[in-house]
Design an enzyme around this catalytic site. Structure first.
Site, PDB file in Angstrom:
ATOM      1  N   HIS A 167       0.954  -1.180  -0.037  1.00 31.73           N
ATOM      2  CA  HIS A 167       0.083  -0.115   0.008  1.00 31.73           C
ATOM      3  C   HIS A 167       0.742   0.980  -0.041  1.00 31.73           C
ATOM      4  CE1 HIS A 167      -3.582   2.443   0.513  1.00 31.73           C
ATOM      5  NE2 HIS A 167      -2.983   2.988   1.593  1.00 31.73           N
TER       6      HIS A 167
ATOM      7  N   ASP B 165      -3.978   9.541   2.956  1.00 34.70           N
ATOM      8  CA  ASP B 165      -4.185   8.017   2.691  1.00 34.70           C
ATOM      9  C   ASP B 165      -5.436   7.942   2.052  1.00 34.70           C
ATOM     10  OD1 ASP B 165      -3.005   4.968   3.754  1.00 34.70           O
ATOM     11  OD2 ASP B 165      -5.140   5.047   3.382  1.00 34.70           O
TER      12      ASP B 165
ATOM     13  N   CYS C 210      -3.779   2.793  -5.142  1.00 37.50           N
ATOM     14  CA  CYS C 210      -3.217   3.835  -4.300  1.00 37.50           C
ATOM     15  C   CYS C 210      -2.119   4.527  -4.700  1.00 37.50           C
ATOM     16  CB  CYS C 210      -2.782   3.047  -2.802  1.00 37.50           C
ATOM     17  SG  CYS C 210      -1.717   1.436  -3.232  1.00 37.50           S
TER      18      CYS C 210
END
Length: 251
Positions: free
Chosen positions: A142, A159, A209
């Site tokens: 991630h 995030d 991401c």
């Protein structure tokens, strides 16, 4: 690369704006048009492999991207470090050196070896003369982002899945304090604040991401609002691809 491959790649890029659609059938079609002899599938595969593994490279500063790197921008692939780092270089250029983008391996090295392990990374960089620092964080599978506003001494965490790894911001704060002591910057040895940024664009899958991090970086570096969404990901991936091939950010 031979003139044949240069001509083929140039014509393909003009037609599609990228090399992402390139397939064996495209190579076969081009070879049939330029050759009077029958072509074996082995020749087509060899030609296709040559283009993808050796034939094409984008070079910028110390960064090299091959087509297999650029193909991570296709569909819902995960971006690799080469894409992240070269795009960071383009961001720094647009910001006229007022923004510093840390290499994606910086944080791993910091955690593994502490401040002494990364002290030389800023030997020729004065972080305290910048207005914004951007640190991509890659934990397992991630990507997230730490952005540091130097004027307010604020360490902000972004995030795209709303995950908060608080140890990352703490590690960066300790790093900045150590860097301030090393560079004799008394004003930056204390007074740091940590902010977890909420209400930002969020991904709706498990693969975008890295793209979200690059778009956060791009917009923050030019002081643009974070106005995009998951629905924009296909277009953003294509834009990043073209910007990397052009070696400059588009307006």
């Amino acid at each position: 690369m031979t003139p044949f491959f240069l001509e083929f790649l140039e014509s393909f890029y003009i037609k599609y704006g990228s090399f992402i659609p390139l397939s064996e059938s495209d190579v076969l079609e081009h070879l049939k048009k330029t050759s009077s002899s029958d072509l074996s599938s082995r020749l087509v595969k060899t030609t296709y492999r040559h283009i993808y593994t050796r034939g094409f490279m984008v070079t910028y500063n110390k960064h090299n991207l091959r087509l297999e790197d650029l193909s991570t921008l296709e569909d819902q692939n995960w971006l690799n470090d080469q894409i992240i780092n070269m795009y960071g270089e383009l961001i720094m250029d647009v910001a006229e050196q007022k923004v510093h983008f840390f290499n994606s391996f910086f944080y791993k090295q910091l955690v593994a070896k502490g401040y002494d392990g990364v002290k030389r990374w800023t030997k020729k960089v004065d972080l305290f003369s910048k207005w914004l620092l951007l640190i991509p964080i890659h934990l397992e599978i991630h990507w997230s982002l730490i952005a540091i506003t130097m004027a307010t001494k604020t360490i902000s965490y972004y995030d795209s899945q709303g995950i908060v790894f608080r140890h990352t911001t703490n590690n960066i704060m300790k790093y900045l304090q150590s860097e301030a002591r090393e560079k004799k910057q008394a004003a930056f040895q204390k007074g740091w604040k940590i902010a977890i940024i909420k209400g930002i664009p969020q991904q709706k899958n498990d693969s975008d991401c890295g793209v979200f991090v690059l778009e956060y970086c791009r917009r923050l570096s030019v002081k643009q609002p974070l106005l995009f969404s998951q629905n924009n990901m296909p277009q953003i991936r294509k834009r990043i691809y073209k910007e990397l091939c052009d070696r400059r950010l588009n307006d």
